[in-house]
Design a protein around this motif. Structure first.
Motif, PDB file in Angstrom:
ATOM      1  N   ALA A 108       0.759  -1.340   0.285  1.00 47.96           N
ATOM      2  CA  ALA A 108      -0.086   0.057  -0.028  1.00 47.96           C
ATOM      3  C   ALA A 108       0.826   1.179  -0.065  1.00 47.96           C
ATOM      4  O   ALA A 108       0.662   2.185  -0.893  1.00 47.96           O
ATOM      5  CB  ALA A 108      -1.049   0.292   1.052  1.00 47.96           C
ATOM      6  N   MET A 109       1.840   1.016   0.540  1.00 44.23           N
ATOM      7  CA  MET A 109       2.626   2.114   0.756  1.00 44.23           C
ATOM      8  C   MET A 109       2.875   2.235  -0.836  1.00 44.23           C
ATOM      9  O   MET A 109       3.588   3.893  -1.022  1.00 44.23           O
ATOM     10  CB  MET A 109       4.250   2.065   2.415  1.00 44.23           C
ATOM     11  N   LEU A 110       3.771   1.678  -1.026  1.00 39.46           N
ATOM     12  CA  LEU A 110       4.588   1.887  -2.171  1.00 39.46           C
ATOM     13  C   LEU A 110       3.781   2.164  -3.360  1.00 39.46           C
ATOM     14  O   LEU A 110       3.764   3.429  -4.354  1.00 39.46           O
ATOM     15  CB  LEU A 110       5.016   0.502  -2.980  1.00 39.46           C
ATOM     16  N   THR A 111       1.930   1.870  -2.892  1.00 41.17           N
ATOM     17  CA  THR A 111       1.133   2.218  -4.657  1.00 41.17           C
ATOM     18  C   THR A 111       0.734   3.341  -3.876  1.00 41.17           C
ATOM     19  O   THR A 111       0.911   4.992  -5.171  1.00 41.17           O
ATOM     20  CB  THR A 111       0.204   0.980  -4.009  1.00 41.17           C
ATOM     21  N   ALA A 112       0.742   4.082  -2.623  1.00 45.18           N
ATOM     22  CA  ALA A 112       0.486   5.214  -2.662  1.00 45.18           C
ATOM     23  C   ALA A 112       2.059   6.293  -3.172  1.00 45.18           C
ATOM     24  O   ALA A 112       1.901   7.549  -3.683  1.00 45.18           O
ATOM     25  CB  ALA A 112       0.654   5.617  -1.252  1.00 45.18           C
ATOM     26  N   LEU A 143      -6.318   8.139  -6.157  1.00 41.63           N
ATOM     27  CA  LEU A 143      -5.395   6.178  -5.529  1.00 41.63           C
ATOM     28  C   LEU A 143      -4.581   6.415  -4.785  1.00 41.63           C
ATOM     29  O   LEU A 143      -4.373   5.049  -3.652  1.00 41.63           O
ATOM     30  CB  LEU A 143      -4.848   5.507  -6.983  1.00 41.63           C
ATOM     31  N   PHE A 144      -3.830   7.452  -3.966  1.00 40.86           N
ATOM     32  CA  PHE A 144      -3.510   8.019  -2.902  1.00 40.86           C
ATOM     33  C   PHE A 144      -4.330   7.322  -2.273  1.00 40.86           C
ATOM     34  O   PHE A 144      -4.320   6.699  -1.128  1.00 40.86           O
ATOM     35  CB  PHE A 144      -2.738   9.147  -3.316  1.00 40.86           C
ATOM     36  N   PHE A 145      -5.097   8.205  -1.825  1.00 38.43           N
ATOM     37  CA  PHE A 145      -6.019   8.068  -0.786  1.00 38.43           C
ATOM     38  C   PHE A 145      -6.756   6.920  -0.332  1.00 38.43           C
ATOM     39  O   PHE A 145      -6.347   6.579   1.224  1.00 38.43           O
ATOM     40  CB  PHE A 145      -7.428   9.064  -0.981  1.00 38.43           C
ATOM     41  N   ALA A 146      -6.867   5.796  -1.419  1.00 35.77           N
ATOM     42  CA  ALA A 146      -7.187   4.476  -1.362  1.00 35.77           C
ATOM     43  C   ALA A 146      -5.706   3.665  -0.676  1.00 35.77           C
ATOM     44  O   ALA A 146      -5.986   2.777   0.387  1.00 35.77           O
ATOM     45  CB  ALA A 146      -7.582   4.404  -2.284  1.00 35.77           C
ATOM     46  N   ALA A 147      -4.877   3.885  -0.885  1.00 30.63           N
ATOM     47  CA  ALA A 147      -4.033   3.076  -0.515  1.00 30.63           C
ATOM     48  C   ALA A 147      -3.331   3.873   0.859  1.00 30.63           C
ATOM     49  O   ALA A 147      -2.785   2.982   2.055  1.00 30.63           O
ATOM     50  CB  ALA A 147      -2.187   3.928  -1.847  1.00 30.63           C
ATOM     51  N   TRP A 148      -3.633   5.334   1.132  1.00 25.63           N
ATOM     52  CA  TRP A 148      -3.577   5.138   2.674  1.00 25.63           C
ATOM     53  C   TRP A 148      -4.152   5.411   2.760  1.00 25.63           C
ATOM     54  O   TRP A 148      -4.229   4.853   4.149  1.00 25.63           O
ATOM     55  CB  TRP A 148      -3.843   7.126   2.117  1.00 25.63           C
ATOM     56  N   GLU A 149      -5.608   4.111   2.818  1.00 22.87           N
ATOM     57  CA  GLU A 149      -6.395   3.615   3.752  1.00 22.87           C
ATOM     58  C   GLU A 149      -5.974   2.809   4.716  1.00 22.87           C
ATOM     59  O   GLU A 149      -6.617   2.467   5.220  1.00 22.87           O
ATOM     60  CB  GLU A 149      -7.934   4.111   3.257  1.00 22.87           C
ATOM     61  N   VAL A 150      -5.352   1.571   3.366  1.00 21.03           N
ATOM     62  CA  VAL A 150      -4.715   0.310   3.338  1.00 21.03           C
ATOM     63  C   VAL A 150      -3.775   0.562   4.374  1.00 21.03           C
ATOM     64  O   VAL A 150      -3.727   0.060   5.459  1.00 21.03           O
ATOM     65  CB  VAL A 150      -4.672  -0.072   2.326  1.00 21.03           C
ATOM     66  N   MET A 151      -3.171   1.704   3.990  1.00 15.72           N
ATOM     67  CA  MET A 151      -2.034   1.832   4.942  1.00 15.72           C
ATOM     68  C   MET A 151      -2.735   2.028   6.463  1.00 15.72           C
ATOM     69  O   MET A 151      -2.634   1.567   7.680  1.00 15.72           O
ATOM     70  CB  MET A 151      -1.131   2.613   5.065  1.00 15.72           C
ATOM     71  N   GLY A 152      -3.166   3.169   6.394  1.00 14.89           N
ATOM     72  CA  GLY A 152      -4.426   2.974   8.216  1.00 14.89           C
ATOM     73  C   GLY A 152      -4.751   2.001   8.701  1.00 14.89           C
ATOM     74  O   GLY A 152      -4.618   1.192   9.995  1.00 14.89           O
ATOM     75  N   LEU A 153      -5.356   0.928   8.104  1.00 12.01           N
ATOM     76  CA  LEU A 153      -5.891  -0.392   8.556  1.00 12.01           C
ATOM     77  C   LEU A 153      -5.101  -1.069   9.118  1.00 12.01           C
ATOM     78  O   LEU A 153      -4.713  -1.478   9.955  1.00 12.01           O
ATOM     79  CB  LEU A 153      -7.437  -0.807   7.181  1.00 12.01           C
ATOM     80  N   GLY A 195      -5.316  16.303   7.518  1.00  9.55           N
ATOM     81  CA  GLY A 195      -4.549  14.751   6.605  1.00  9.55           C
ATOM     82  C   GLY A 195      -3.309  14.462   6.901  1.00  9.55           C
ATOM     83  O   GLY A 195      -2.984  13.542   7.608  1.00  9.55           O
ATOM     84  N   ALA A 196      -2.273  15.295   6.441  1.00 14.21           N
ATOM     85  CA  ALA A 196      -1.173  14.872   6.973  1.00 14.21           C
ATOM     86  C   ALA A 196      -0.863  15.013   8.353  1.00 14.21           C
ATOM     87  O   ALA A 196       0.054  13.988   8.720  1.00 14.21           O
ATOM     88  CB  ALA A 196      -0.238  15.825   6.571  1.00 14.21           C
ATOM     89  N   VAL A 197      -1.251  15.499   8.889  1.00 11.26           N
ATOM     90  CA  VAL A 197      -1.132  15.957  10.196  1.00 11.26           C
ATOM     91  C   VAL A 197      -1.295  15.019  11.291  1.00 11.26           C
ATOM     92  O   VAL A 197      -0.864  14.259  11.887  1.00 11.26           O
ATOM     93  CB  VAL A 197      -1.899  17.376  10.917  1.00 11.26           C
ATOM     94  N   GLY A 198      -2.700  13.753  10.507  1.00 12.89           N
ATOM     95  CA  GLY A 198      -3.145  12.682  11.349  1.00 12.89           C
ATOM     96  C   GLY A 198      -2.105  11.701  11.329  1.00 12.89           C
ATOM     97  O   GLY A 198      -1.771  10.844  12.170  1.00 12.89           O
TER      98      GLY A 198
END
Lengths: 177, 614, 108, 478
Positions: free
Chosen positions: B123-127, B135-145, B221-224
């Motif tokens: 996910a990180m590499l995808t982002a 797409l960035f946001f989707a990967a970002w959410e998977v990273m969070g998960l 988003g970045a702050v979080g």
């Protein structure tokens, strides 16, 4: 007061008084009788509005069929615990469950409806337009032309309701229902 | 070669699928799926980096959705920034997986751990290579998960579950802002593309307030994600996860993704100078406050966690003062030395069986390799030349001095001194002095080679990366930038403070205990010490805010939590629960009550319609 | 033949509105499930008075729609009553009660 | 009179009649064939639907319009019905109930929903709605010997009948104000009635129709009946009610309110917006308290209704198409969850969430599907629910109601609480000692697989469905 006015007043009085008694009669059987009277009163109003066909259907369907079913149901359920509706005027004014809260709800809604009508009253017509000579014919025409689809769907609906009622109430294989 | 860039995330993703299918049968060999895939990714991304260094770039997309007249495209892009990130992420994660083979040995959810880590890296590499915000946001959410799942890896302990949920919820606050920002920008420009957005927004002649708002929502988003003040409260708790996770996700990669996001959307921030200034302010505060808190922590991982927030603050500060390339430089060096520090700390914990530094001491004799690498990491973090941290931090502070807001320079400079101090304190408490706990001392033993090799490998870039890549990186990222302004004596002040910090740390902690205690009792130090110990009340504040909006889980409420009945089930905002309870009570089972509710609602609606419609 | 000459439309509407609310009152207060159903039947009757009255007071071209609509309402009401009473019978057999406020095992 | 336009409805109701007529002649062992006959009928109706011309004009005396909207929703109802047939075969047979009767009622209900989808007249729309509702009352009470089932049926009927009466009163007023029952005619008639002194009555009509339809879709505070009916009804019926009955309510809302009352959008829009926020919040916070999975999903479906309402409230073409897309996503997600629940409760009737402990070990496939469905409810990327929420949030921001977007985001954060409980129970809690592996029949497995494909497909390649929902929603607002 002309003739139609007197007829209207009588029918409206009959309808509304019987309806009130349906809501308040302590005995369920009495309430059922008042229900029949209400249906008859409504049929009379239809008649006054020259909807002869509907008036006839109303009498047949409601005062006939529906009332029969009601009486059957009351008997089938063996009048169990029907007395608990037997609470008189006192409960109407005091019991939150069986009186005062529903009463406020009903009266409140009536006030809203009537006040809206009142404000729109100047715009409503004062007198009916000349009616078609034969209401039965023009209803039939509407049913078989413009409303053919809902007419067919309604027949499916009655079939579904019949099947449903049978499925629900029949007793199976001798076991006590 | 560049066209093959999607393979970099695809390989770990394939490994993830293999984990899912064969993981259970493969036993501990399961780790090899991810390691092999990541080794290949690393080679590929290094090759890409070489090509990019020679001036190549790519931005490819295909149409994906067409809604009405709008077309949304999906694709990837690789430029200098992305190539550097790809190489860094795949390299570090590969070695962290190797390390984890030793660290997680015998864990009951070994396969689950590796599959989640591999998914995270994918996910990180995808982002990183995504060329659009969606797409960035989707990967970002998977990273969070994945972060959530891995913090709660040992979920038998309710505290870990709590930490996981806290991290998830707090970062979600930022994500809501980010999503709104993305949608706002999209509804104005009808594009999600990183490349096209700044130009499209700039061409619209929007009021400055709109641009500032969009930029600040993205920044939220970045702050979080990057745990900046005031949303930093989740990161220290996230240390509940296994230490390799702290190194990979909560130091080197995911938390840096927030900085990366700002860098990737830098064009938007350049359109909104006020928002950019706020980025700098938040960064400066985040560099300073957590540094003070780190000075009073006793848990070795907590020290590193607060230090991570502080260093991420430096990166944001760099973004805010316009020193984009310095921020990325620091991101890069920090990733290596902080990963190294965490892995070394993990090795210490592995050996000592505790995270409390006051129970350690004198471990140098037993853990030579670990100790040496930890010291290398410390020197890098403390910004002592020629170790890598010095070069990047120096670049940031020079830029801060040249910027109009010199307060940022002072915040960063003081924090540099504090950094040197608390890291010296950590090293001394852990490795030197007399052993304070006989049991720990007896138990301690050096870690197996599978853990030590990554440590040694990582310590090389941690030591040398700074002066090796300083100039090439700057040329790669900003080829036409003017040379940094001379800062005169102020250019040396951070270094002096760093050295002073080391000196004070050595003086206090190698000296007798009584001197330290006397110092703590002095009226000047005690309130400051208390404030830092209480984490500047951020957790309490966070709890109150979460409570007030009824959004966060009730156990975020920190201290308050202990007084809340345990029966308040697994943690959703107390207000939400109370509100739900009210509605549940209305569902009495009585049909007529339902009808009455309906009629009352109808009546209210009718009256209101009449009143408003006239 | 008696006709509605001289009676304003709003008089019929008022009767229908009051009947509607009395029906609602009955449905909200009667404990007996059958009578709750009957209260709703009263409300449907009120709807029909509305429809027929509107039909009588509107242009001849529009008149048939109201009466046809009313006829469908009648048919549906009969079907609803049949299924409703069947359900009441089932409940009375299984639970020995047809009081709606005692049929409340599903809740929360 | 040419009934060619309604062949799909004729086929579905014909299959219903056929099943009940054949019922006495088929032995208990061969009842499964009813399911296949029913599926074949639904498939045939689907093909016939696809073969209908899509003109947008009116046929059958002005009762019917064959536009993209009617075609898409007919297909939605047919697909949902087919999935419910698949997941109910074993459930009903295992309980020794008459499958032929069950399926015939299901066919009648579906006919009603389809009639609603094609209607351009309030009379046929109303009759279709009642056909759906009355069949649903019987379906809810179908397991009449189980106390939950007949109680659910009675409560559903009493509340539904009251809502019908309110709806009819409102519709009778619209007829009185315009002299018309056709929906396009209402559009113009109501707008002009507003300026000829009838405004107070127009508001009465709008309010009553809105409230009654809010009941049908189970929007708070008109939702109180729904959890009881959904909990007590047989599990496949619960899935059917949540998907078909609620979607049909939205069809009525879109046709009567969005189209018929379209010119008054400035007045009802804010009300729907308030209803949306209130509904999603009440649904989510009440779901936090539930211990029964069907009841929890009932509250969750109320929350989903709140999300869909956002699309209607903004009253833009984008909002309508987002709402339609979300309804499709909701269909697959809900039926996926119910396919799993029905497969599990074929033998074991327990519906408590704690009964799902250790499902990840007992039946990983079912647990994965349920987890994916829960993720779709929350709106995790790569699921249908994520795309749906994305579309709704976009529509809200576009439509100038960004606060609704915030509402969706906050609510989906709250909802993680209870969805997570289920996921954790499945994957973390140990299985009960007596819990062996779960056997799933071919029909059950098919329904599970189909819904999973739907949820994931919509989450990754939603283009075709975005386009479809856009096409279907095009004629709604005018």
């Amino acid at each position: 007061m002309n003739g139609p006015m007197v007829a209207f007043a009588c029918l409206a009085g009959l309808t509304l008084y019987s309806a009130w008694r349906v809501a308040t009669a302590p005995q369920v059987t009495h309430a059922a009788l008042f229900l029949a009277a209400t249906f008859a009163g409504v049929a009379g109003l239809f008649f006054l509005l020259q909807a002869d066909f509907l008036a006839a259907v109303q009498l047949l369907l409601y005062a006939g069929a529906v009332m029969t079913v009601v009486i059957f149901a009351i008997m089938l359920s063996e009048m169990r615990e029907v007395e608990s509706d037997a609470r008189g005027w006192r409960s109407l004014l005091l019991s939150p469950r069986l009186g005062i809260v529903p009463l406020v709800g009903g009266v409140g809604l009536a006030a809203i409806l009537l006040s809206a009508y009142h404000r729109a009253a100047p715009s409503w017509p004062l007198s009916p337009l000349p009616a078609a000579p034969d209401s039965t014919r023009f209803i039939a025409h509407a049913l078989f032309h413009a409303y053919a689809l809902p007419f067919e769907v309604a027949s499916v609906l009655l079939l579904a309701a019949m099947i449903g009622a049978i499925i629900l109430t029949r007793t199976e294989g001798g076991a006590k229902g | 070669m560049l066209a093959w860039a999607p393979l970099v995330p695809a390989l770990p993703l394939a490994a993830y699928v293999l984990h899912l299918i064969f993981g259970r049968r493969a036993g501990e060999r399961t780790a090899l799926f991810g390691i092999v895939a990541l080794a290949l990714s690393t080679l590929l991304s290094l090759a890409i980096l070489v090509q990019v260094a020679h001036g190549a770039a790519i931005d490819r997309s295909v149409p994906w959705l067409r809604i009405g007249g709008l077309q949304v495209r999906m694709g990837f892009a690789v430029g200098p920034l992305e190539a550097v990130m790809l190489a860094m992420v795949s390299f570090i994660s590969c070695f962290i997986e190797v390390y984890s083979m030793g660290y997680m040995h015998g864990d009951r959810r070994y396969n689950r751990f590796f599959s989640n880590v591999t998914l995270f890296v994918a996910a990180m590499l995808t982002a990183v290579i995504a060329n659009n915000l969606l797409l960035f946001f989707a990967a970002w959410e998977v990273m969070g998960l994945c972060s959530y799942l891995l913090i709660g890896h040992w979920f038998e302990d309710p505290a870990n579950c709590r930490a996981a949920t806290k991290a998830f919820m707090v970062t979600r606050i930022g994500d809501v802002g980010l999503l709104l920002g993305i949608w706002w920008a999209f509804s104005l420009t009808h594009t999600f593309s990183f490349a096209a957005l700044p130009g499209a927004l700039g061409a619209m002649h929007l009021p400055a307030a709109t641009l500032d708002a969009i930029a600040l929502l993205i920044f939220l988003g970045a702050v979080g994600k990057s745990a900046q003040v005031p949303l930093q409260i989740w990161l220290p708790d996230a240390m509940a996860g296994p230490t390799p996770i702290s190194a990979l996700i909560h130091a080197a990669t995911m938390v840096a993704a927030g900085v990366f996001l700002v860098a990737r959307t830098y064009g938007i921030f350049l359109l909104a100078p006020a928002a950019l200034h706020w980025v700098g302010i938040v960064g400066g505060i985040s560099a300073f406050i957590p540094a003070t808190i780190a000075c009073v922590q006793t848990d070795i991982k907590k020290v590193l966690a607060y230090s991570t927030i502080s260093q991420l603050g430096y990166m944001m500060l760099a973004m805010g003062v316009g020193a984009f390339e310095a921020g990325i430089f620091h991101l890069l060096t920090h990733a290596f030395f902080k990963a190294l520090l965490f892995l070394a700390a993990g090795s210490v914990i592995h050996a000592a069986g505790t995270q409390n530094m006051h129970e350690m001491g004198g471990l140098w004799r037993k853990l030579r390799t670990t100790g040496a690498t930890f010291v290398v990491g410390t020197l890098a973090l403390a910004a002592i030349p020629p170790f890598s941290g010095f070069w990047s931090k120096d670049a940031i502070l020079r830029a801060a001095w040249a910027s109009p807001d010199r307060a940022l320079y002072w915040l960063g400079t003081i924090a540099a001194g504090l950094t040197a101090y608390y890291m010296t304190r950590a090293v001394v408490l852990t490795f030197f002095g007399r052993p304070r706990d006989a049991h720990v001392q007896e138990h301690a033993h050096e870690s197996p080679a599978v853990m030590l090799v990554p440590l040694v490998v990582l310590s090389v870039p941690a030591a040398l990366l700074g002066w090796v890549v300083d100039r090439p990186l700057r040329q790669l990222l900003t080829p036409h930038a003017p040379a940094a302004a001379a800062a005169g004596v102020y250019g040396f002040l951070p270094l002096l403070l760093s050295l002073a910090g080391v000196a004070v740390g050595l003086a206090l902690y190698l000296g007798p205990l009584a001197r330290r205690e006397a110092l703590l009792r002095s009226p000047l130090v005690r309130p400051v010490y208390g404030l830092c110990k209480r984490l500047w009340f951020f957790d309490d504040l966070g709890a109150v805010v979460m409570y007030a909006v009824g959004l966060g889980p009730s156990y975020v409420i920190g201290a308050f939590d202990r007084y809340v009945v345990d029966g308040v089930v697994n943690g959703i905002g107390w207000l939400a629960m109370a509100f739900g309870r009210l509605w549940r009570k209305l569902s009495t089972g009585n049909v007529q009550a339902y009808m009455l509710t309906m009629v009352v609602a109808l009546a209210i609606g009718l009256v209101a319609l009449q009143a408003m419609g006239g | 033949m008696i006709a509605a000459q001289g009676i304003p439309l709003v008089a019929f509407l008022a009767v229908a509105a009051v009947l509607f609310c009395i029906g609602l009152f009955a449905a909200l207060r009667r404990a007996n499930a059958i009578m709750v159903l009957m209260g709703i039947e009263l409300m449907l009757n009120a709807v029909n008075i509305n429809l027929v009255a509107f039909s009588r007071y509107s242009a001849p071209a529009d008149a048939a729609r109201g009466q046809a609509f009313a006829l469908f309402v009648l048919a549906v009401a009969a079907a609803e009553a049949a299924v409703g009473l069947a359900l009441v019978i089932i409940v009375s057999r299984r639970r020995n009660t047809i009081e709606v406020d005692k049929i409340d095992t599903l809740r929360g | 009179m040419n009934f060619g336009a309604v062949w799909p409805e004729i086929v579905v109701s014909g299959v219903g009649t056929l099943l009940v007529a054949l019922d006495p002649f088929v032995s208990a062992a061969r009842q499964r064939w009813f399911g296949y006959v029913c599926l074949a009928g639904l498939l045939l109706a689907g093909l016939l639907t696809l073969g209908e011309p899509v003109g947008g004009g009116s046929v059958l005396g002005g009762m019917v319009t064959l536009d993209g909207f009617s075609m898409l929703f007919r297909l939605i109802f047919l697909a949902a019905a087919a999935l419910v047939v698949l997941l109910s075969l074993d459930f009903i047979l295992q309980r020794g109930k008459d499958l032929g009767e069950f399926l015939s009622l299901l066919c009648f209900a579906t006919t009603g929903a389809m009639v609603m989808a094609i209607s351009r007249d309030v009379v046929s729309l109303y009759v279709g709605l009642e056909l759906l509702s009355i069949s649903s009352y019987v379906l809810a009470a179908f397991l009449r010997d189980e106390s939950g089932s007949h109680e659910a049926g009675l409560k559903y009927l009493l509340n539904g009948a009251l809502a019908s009466a309110i709806l009819l009163f409102g519709l009778s007023l619209t007829y009185g104000l315009t002299g018309q029952t056709s929906i396009p005619a209402l559009t113009h008639g109501l707008a002009s009635a507003l300026h000829t002194g009838y405004a107070p009555v127009v508001w009465l009509a709008v309010g009553m129709v809105l409230a009654a339809l809010a009941f049908k879709i189970a929007a708070a505070p008109f939702h109180l009946w729904a959890p009881d009916a959904y909990e007590g009804a047989p599990t496949p019926v619960t899935g059917y009610l949540m998907v078909v009955a609620e979607t049909a309510g939205f069809v009525a809302l879109l046709r009567i309110v969005d189209t018929g009352m379209g010119p008054l959008a400035a007045h009802w829009g804010p009300w729907l917006a308030g209803l949306a926020i209130f509904t999603m919040t009440v649904g989510n916070v009440t779901a936090l308290w539930q211990r029964n999975i069907k009841r929890m999903l009932a509250y969750s479906s109320i929350a989903q209704v709140g999300y869909v309402l956002v699309g209607l409230a903004v009253a833009t073409p984008g909002g309508v198409s987002a709402a339609i897309f979300y309804l499709v996503a909701y269909l697959f997600t809900t039926l996926g969850a119910f396919a799993v629940i029905a497969a599990l409760s074929v033998r074991d009737p327990g519906d408590a969430i704690t009964d799902y402990a250790g499902l990840g070990r007992r039946s990983p496939a079912l647990a994965v599907v349920l987890t994916v469905c829960l993720a779709s409810y929350v709106g995790i990327p790569a699921t249908a629910g994520f795309m749906g929420k994305l579309a709704l949030i976009g529509a809200a921001v576009h439509g100038g109601m960004a606060w609704l977007a915030v509402g969706i985001a906050v609510n989906s954060a709250i909802s993680i609480g209870y969805y997570w409980t289920v996921a954790r129970t499945m994957w973390v809690d140990p299985a009960p000692a007596d819990g062996g592996a779960v056997a799933v029949s071919p029909a059950g497995a098919t329904s599970v697989a189909l819904t999973l494909v739907g949820v994931v497909f919509l989450g990754i390649l939603p283009q075709a469905f975005f386009w479809l929902s856009h096409w279907a929603g095009a004629g709604i607002l005018r």
